[in-house]
Design an enzyme around this catalytic site. Structure first.
Site, PDB file in Angstrom:
ATOM      1  N   ASP A   1       0.862  -1.192   0.000  1.00  0.00           N
ATOM      2  CA  ASP A   1       0.000   0.000   0.000  1.00  0.00           C
ATOM      3  C   ASP A   1       0.892   1.235   0.000  1.00  0.00           C
ATOM      4  O   ASP A   1       2.090   1.157   0.321  1.00  0.00           O
ATOM      5  CB  ASP A   1      -0.906   0.029   1.242  1.00  0.00           C
ATOM      6  CG  ASP A   1      -1.826   1.259   1.277  1.00  0.00           C
ATOM      7  OD1 ASP A   1      -2.346   1.643   0.205  1.00  0.00           O
ATOM      8  OD2 ASP A   1      -2.004   1.855   2.352  1.00  0.00           O
ATOM      9  N   SER A   2       0.288   2.370  -0.348  1.00  0.00           N
ATOM     10  CA  SER A   2       1.030   3.630  -0.306  1.00  0.00           C
ATOM     11  C   SER A   2       1.424   3.982   1.133  1.00  0.00           C
ATOM     12  O   SER A   2       2.363   4.736   1.349  1.00  0.00           O
ATOM     13  CB  SER A   2       0.162   4.747  -0.885  1.00  0.00           C
ATOM     14  OG  SER A   2      -1.044   4.836  -0.145  1.00  0.00           O
ATOM     15  N   TYR A  15      -0.774   8.693  -2.539  1.00  0.00           N
ATOM     16  CA  TYR A  15      -0.799   8.390  -3.967  1.00  0.00           C
ATOM     17  C   TYR A  15      -2.062   9.000  -4.609  1.00  0.00           C
ATOM     18  O   TYR A  15      -2.084   9.293  -5.793  1.00  0.00           O
ATOM     19  CB  TYR A  15      -0.856   6.876  -4.200  1.00  0.00           C
ATOM     20  CG  TYR A  15       0.458   6.129  -4.084  1.00  0.00           C
ATOM     21  CD1 TYR A  15       1.587   6.684  -3.486  1.00  0.00           C
ATOM     22  CD2 TYR A  15       0.559   4.836  -4.590  1.00  0.00           C
ATOM     23  CE1 TYR A  15       2.772   5.954  -3.391  1.00  0.00           C
ATOM     24  CE2 TYR A  15       1.737   4.110  -4.508  1.00  0.00           C
ATOM     25  CZ  TYR A  15       2.839   4.677  -3.901  1.00  0.00           C
ATOM     26  OH  TYR A  15       4.015   3.951  -3.818  1.00  0.00           O
ATOM     27  N   GLY A  16      -3.090   9.133  -3.797  1.00  0.00           N
ATOM     28  CA  GLY A  16      -4.423   9.468  -4.309  1.00  0.00           C
ATOM     29  C   GLY A  16      -4.556  10.815  -4.983  1.00  0.00           C
ATOM     30  O   GLY A  16      -5.526  11.073  -5.698  1.00  0.00           O
ATOM     31  N   CYS A  24      -4.084  -1.322  -2.107  1.00  0.00           N
ATOM     32  CA  CYS A  24      -4.266   0.121  -2.283  1.00  0.00           C
ATOM     33  C   CYS A  24      -5.204   0.289  -3.469  1.00  0.00           C
ATOM     34  O   CYS A  24      -4.911  -0.194  -4.571  1.00  0.00           O
ATOM     35  CB  CYS A  24      -2.912   0.763  -2.581  1.00  0.00           C
ATOM     36  SG  CYS A  24      -3.005   2.516  -3.015  1.00  0.00           S
ATOM     37  N   ASN A  25      -6.345   0.921  -3.222  1.00  0.00           N
ATOM     38  CA  ASN A  25      -7.317   1.099  -4.311  1.00  0.00           C
ATOM     39  C   ASN A  25      -6.758   1.977  -5.414  1.00  0.00           C
ATOM     40  O   ASN A  25      -7.003   1.735  -6.596  1.00  0.00           O
ATOM     41  CB  ASN A  25      -8.594   1.725  -3.764  1.00  0.00           C
ATOM     42  CG  ASN A  25      -9.399   0.749  -2.935  1.00  0.00           C
ATOM     43  OD1 ASN A  25     -10.277   0.075  -3.444  1.00  0.00           O
ATOM     44  ND2 ASN A  25      -9.082   0.652  -1.651  1.00  0.00           N
ATOM     45  N   THR A  26      -6.014   3.007  -5.023  1.00  0.00           N
ATOM     46  CA  THR A  26      -5.486   3.933  -6.027  1.00  0.00           C
ATOM     47  C   THR A  26      -4.546   3.206  -6.981  1.00  0.00           C
ATOM     48  O   THR A  26      -4.684   3.309  -8.202  1.00  0.00           O
ATOM     49  CB  THR A  26      -4.752   5.102  -5.327  1.00  0.00           C
ATOM     50  OG1 THR A  26      -5.623   5.649  -4.334  1.00  0.00           O
ATOM     51  CG2 THR A  26      -4.354   6.171  -6.317  1.00  0.00           C
ATOM     52  N   GLU A  86      -4.472   8.707   8.748  1.00  0.00           N
ATOM     53  CA  GLU A  86      -3.025   8.656   9.045  1.00  0.00           C
ATOM     54  C   GLU A  86      -2.706   9.412  10.337  1.00  0.00           C
ATOM     55  O   GLU A  86      -1.722   9.132  11.005  1.00  0.00           O
ATOM     56  CB  GLU A  86      -2.221   9.260   7.883  1.00  0.00           C
ATOM     57  CG  GLU A  86      -2.235   8.438   6.607  1.00  0.00           C
ATOM     58  CD  GLU A  86      -1.113   7.396   6.532  1.00  0.00           C
ATOM     59  OE1 GLU A  86      -0.068   7.598   7.158  1.00  0.00           O
ATOM     60  OE2 GLU A  86      -1.322   6.380   5.839  1.00  0.00           O
ATOM     61  N   CYS A 137     -11.172   2.914  -0.490  1.00  0.00           N
ATOM     62  CA  CYS A 137      -9.800   3.304  -0.155  1.00  0.00           C
ATOM     63  C   CYS A 137      -9.469   2.537   1.113  1.00  0.00           C
ATOM     64  O   CYS A 137     -10.281   2.504   2.046  1.00  0.00           O
ATOM     65  CB  CYS A 137      -9.719   4.809   0.091  1.00  0.00           C
ATOM     66  SG  CYS A 137      -8.112   5.342   0.738  1.00  0.00           S
ATOM     67  N   THR A 138      -8.302   1.921   1.134  1.00  0.00           N
ATOM     68  CA  THR A 138      -7.988   1.057   2.273  1.00  0.00           C
ATOM     69  C   THR A 138      -7.793   1.845   3.575  1.00  0.00           C
ATOM     70  O   THR A 138      -7.731   1.254   4.649  1.00  0.00           O
ATOM     71  CB  THR A 138      -6.733   0.205   1.985  1.00  0.00           C
ATOM     72  OG1 THR A 138      -5.676   1.064   1.554  1.00  0.00           O
ATOM     73  CG2 THR A 138      -7.015  -0.824   0.920  1.00  0.00           C
ATOM     74  N   HIS A 139      -7.723   3.155   3.477  1.00  0.00           N
ATOM     75  CA  HIS A 139      -7.628   3.967   4.690  1.00  0.00           C
ATOM     76  C   HIS A 139      -8.996   4.182   5.361  1.00  0.00           C
ATOM     77  O   HIS A 139      -9.060   4.582   6.512  1.00  0.00           O
ATOM     78  CB  HIS A 139      -7.068   5.357   4.359  1.00  0.00           C
ATOM     79  CG  HIS A 139      -5.583   5.393   4.277  1.00  0.00           C
ATOM     80  ND1 HIS A 139      -4.896   4.884   3.206  1.00  0.00           N
ATOM     81  CD2 HIS A 139      -4.655   5.888   5.130  1.00  0.00           C
ATOM     82  CE1 HIS A 139      -3.598   5.072   3.406  1.00  0.00           C
ATOM     83  NE2 HIS A 139      -3.421   5.671   4.564  1.00  0.00           N
TER      84      HIS A 139
HETATM   85  N1  DGL Z   1      -4.708   3.585   0.676  1.00  0.00           N
HETATM   86  C1  DGL Z   1      -4.802   4.210  -0.612  1.00  0.00           C
HETATM   87  C2  DGL Z   1      -6.036   3.680  -1.363  1.00  0.00           C
HETATM   88  O1  DGL Z   1      -6.565   2.664  -1.033  1.00  0.00           O
HETATM   89  C3  DGL Z   1      -4.933   5.690  -0.617  1.00  0.00           C
HETATM   90  C4  DGL Z   1      -4.021   6.504   0.189  1.00  0.00           C
HETATM   91  C5  DGL Z   1      -3.225   7.466  -0.668  1.00  0.00           C
HETATM   92  O2  DGL Z   1      -3.785   8.456  -1.151  1.00  0.00           O
HETATM   93  O3  DGL Z   1      -2.071   7.155  -0.845  1.00  0.00           O
HETATM   94  O4  DGL Z   1      -6.487   4.280  -2.294  1.00  0.00           O
END
Ligand code: DGL
Length: 274
Positions: A11-12, A43-44, A74-76, A154, A188-190
């Site tokens: 993941d990011s 990353y998003g 990571c979805n992104t 975060e 988004c995994t967050h």
């Molecule tokens: N965890 C990342 C996702 O699932 C997003 C976090 C990021 O923006 O890096 O999209």
């Protein structure tokens, strides 16, 4: 056949630990190596090219740990880079979280109206739209980018005034009117760590789903299909790698993992080329 090599999870940042937790529970005998590219999060908000370049470097680093499979938690990165990552890592199989997330959404909905919240890059790429339509033709999908949720997660600010105000601002437009979605995909995994706050804002009637459990199921099936499952009797180990502060990773990562992560158990790695 059995394969004792670890599964790489990427993941990011620390959000992917929500997927790691589901993998840990579903596949207790597998060894897992989790890499969070915390130095370059988020990353998003970045372009598809940049996300693809970063995710390729990160996942290639996992090959150095002799992984038998890579999960893009990571979805992104899954939304914009799954195909290039599959090519870059071949013959190691790569599994993303978008299709499992879309499936969780289509399984949960009764009305066919599904909301998706994700990062800006995920929303822009339209990968969830396509995956949901493929699984349920005719589904009505509405999306909203919720970038600030990543920062709140975060920061560990997953409930309270600030998180609720952000949730109201992002989600109210999605849920007004009679045709509001009955299901919300946390794309988004967050976001799963904010689930309680989100539920408070959208109401109990809305089903919240994420890709953690369905991804763990997809990984279990892929291991079985390829004869890659570990056969050890002992519990598998979890190893953590991060590209920035191991102390912060351990502190905030513990919230996502639901159990303590010690800073000394997190390894600082350099994945930049050259
Ligand atoms: N965890 C990342 C996702 O699932 C997003 C976090 C990021 O923006 O890096 O999209």
């Amino acid at each position: 056949m059995s394969d004792e090599r670890p599964i790489g999870v990427f993941d990011s940042g620390i959000g992917g630990i929500t997927v790691l937790k589901a993998l840990r529970a579903t596949l207790p005998h597998e060894n897992l190596v989790y890499l969070g590219d915390t130095a370059r999060l988020p990353y998003g908000t970045k372009s598809a090219e940049t996300v693809t370049a970063y995710a390729t470097q990160a996942t290639k680093h996992l090959l150095g740990h002799d992984v038998k499979m890579v999960v893009i938690a990571c979805n992104t990165a899954s939304a914009v880079a799954l195909e290039p990552l599959k090519k870059a890592l071949a013959p190691i199989p790569v599994i993303g979280v978008i299709e499992p997330g879309a499936k969780a959404g289509t399984k949960a909905t009764k009305t066919g109206r599904i909301g998706v919240i994700a990062t800006e890059a995920t929303v822009k790429g339209g990968a969830y739209m396509r995956a949901i339509q493929a699984a349920m033709p005719g589904a009505e999908v509405t999306q909203a980018p919720c970038g600030l949720f990543v920062t709140l997660a975060e920061e560990g600010w997953v409930k309270g005034d600030v998180a609720e105000a952000a949730a109201r601002r992002y989600l109210a437009p999605l849920f007004k009117g009679r045709n509001a979605p009955d299901t919300l995909v946390l794309g988004c995994t967050h976001f799963p760590v904010l689930a309680r706050t989100i539920a408070k804002v959208v109401g109990k009637q809305v089903k919240l789903v994420d890709s953690a459990a369905t991804t763990a199921k997809a990984v279990t099936e892929a291991l079985a299909e390829r004869g890659l499952a570990a056969k050890r009797k002992a519990r598998g180990k979890t190893r953590f790698l991060a590209t920035d502060s191991t102390e912060r990773f351990a502190r905030v990562g513990g919230i996502f993992f639901g159990e303590e992560i010690r800073a000394r158990d997190v390894e600082l790695v350099d994945i930049m080329p050259g």
